[in-house]
Scaffold this motif. Sequence first.
Motif, PDB file in Angstrom:
ATOM      1  N   ILE A 229     -23.217  25.345  -8.568  1.00 35.38           N
ATOM      2  CA  ILE A 229     -21.871  24.845  -8.356  1.00 35.38           C
ATOM      3  C   ILE A 229     -20.923  25.409  -9.406  1.00 35.38           C
ATOM      4  CG2 ILE A 229     -20.434  22.783  -8.279  1.00 35.38           C
ATOM      5  CD1 ILE A 229     -22.136  23.098  -5.869  1.00 35.38           C
ATOM      6  N   GLU A 230     -21.398  25.505 -10.658  1.00 32.80           N
ATOM      7  CA  GLU A 230     -20.536  25.980 -11.720  1.00 32.80           C
ATOM      8  C   GLU A 230     -20.073  27.411 -11.471  1.00 32.80           C
ATOM      9  OE1 GLU A 230     -23.422  24.653 -12.048  1.00 32.80           O
ATOM     10  OE2 GLU A 230     -23.026  22.677 -12.949  1.00 32.80           O
ATOM     11  N   ALA A 231     -20.917  28.262 -10.851  1.00 37.43           N
ATOM     12  CA  ALA A 231     -20.527  29.639 -10.580  1.00 37.43           C
ATOM     13  C   ALA A 231     -19.570  29.735  -9.393  1.00 37.43           C
ATOM     14  CB  ALA A 231     -21.782  30.492 -10.329  1.00 37.43           C
TER      15      ALA A 231
ATOM     16  N   LEU B  54     -17.391  27.304  -8.517  1.00 36.39           N
ATOM     17  CA  LEU B  54     -16.151  26.567  -8.740  1.00 36.39           C
ATOM     18  C   LEU B  54     -14.961  27.487  -9.021  1.00 36.39           C
ATOM     19  CD1 LEU B  54     -14.916  23.778  -8.871  1.00 36.39           C
ATOM     20  CD2 LEU B  54     -15.538  23.663 -11.298  1.00 36.39           C
TER      21      LEU B  54
ATOM     22  N   LEU C 234     -18.886  20.664  -3.977  1.00 41.46           N
ATOM     23  CA  LEU C 234     -17.922  21.604  -4.535  1.00 41.46           C
ATOM     24  C   LEU C 234     -16.493  21.132  -4.256  1.00 41.46           C
ATOM     25  CD1 LEU C 234     -17.304  24.290  -5.926  1.00 41.46           C
ATOM     26  CD2 LEU C 234     -17.565  25.431  -3.698  1.00 41.46           C
TER      27      LEU C 234
ATOM     28  N   LEU D 210     -15.535  18.361  -6.658  1.00 44.47           N
ATOM     29  CA  LEU D 210     -15.176  18.844  -7.995  1.00 44.47           C
ATOM     30  C   LEU D 210     -13.767  19.434  -8.008  1.00 44.47           C
ATOM     31  CD1 LEU D 210     -18.535  20.532  -9.120  1.00 44.47           C
ATOM     32  CD2 LEU D 210     -17.580  18.337  -9.875  1.00 44.47           C
TER      33      LEU D 210
ATOM     34  N   GLU E 259     -10.679  17.788 -10.569  1.00 44.37           N
ATOM     35  CA  GLU E 259     -10.056  18.449 -11.716  1.00 44.37           C
ATOM     36  C   GLU E 259      -8.549  18.539 -11.502  1.00 44.37           C
ATOM     37  OE1 GLU E 259     -10.644  23.080 -10.226  1.00 44.37           O
ATOM     38  OE2 GLU E 259     -11.788  22.283 -11.924  1.00 44.37           O
TER      39      GLU E 259
END
Length: 263
Positions: free
Chosen positions: A15-17, A19, A53, A56, A60
């Motif tokens: 997920i971090e990649a 985002l 995703l 998130l 933010e």
Amino acid sequence: MTAPTINGTRYPQPIEALLPAARALDLPEGEAFPSRNRLMREFRIGAPKAGELLALLKAEPATTPADTAEPDATDPAELPVAPEPAPLAEPDPTPAPEVMPSEPDAEVTPVSRPNTPTPATPARRAVVWPVVLLALPAFVAIWSGWVGLGGLTGFGVVHPLPGIWDSFSINSAITLPIGVETYGAYALYVWLSGRVPERARRFAKWSAIASLLVGALGQVAYHLLEAAGVTAAPWWITTAVACLPVAVLGMGAALAHLVRTHD
């Protein structure tokens, strides 16, 4: 748009990649976040991962890539290009027609257009009363000719109601002008009216011509016999005249049926 990958592959990515790439997607005007279906299509991920995703992204704060990127850390050519704003529609310079309030007693005047055809003035019908003046002398001559020819061919006074009204008598010779000439006039009207089926019109045409010719021959025969002093017509004239009432009945019944058909 090719989905970003890790190490050039399309294997499941964290997920971090995903985002940053999801944050950089071009969105249609009026949408703040991409849809879950679009995330699934762009990054080849399943629905649970696309939902996570999307959560998130919504969690933010809304920041642009220019705010988060460090100065001179990213090549300007790699930054997403903002879509060009759509050109504003220019207003129509033609003023809208002013609508005047309607008054209850105001007379409405129709406005004519250049291409509107002017309705044709209905033509005045021709008068028919001169036909009466023409028919009166013809009626006298035709009537006397047929009655006279009928007398020479055996037509005469008969008692049509014996035992019921013995004193009632009628000259059967009047059946000739009434039958032949009346049918000829009616068939001529049906032929020229143009409001009947084609078969009826064709039958009326030829029967009207035949009826008028027979009427003319009957007048000629009577005047020739009368001028010659003949008191009894020859057998062939008597035969032809005797068949006229039956022929008129048959042609009249046939024409009446043809006029009412729609075949």
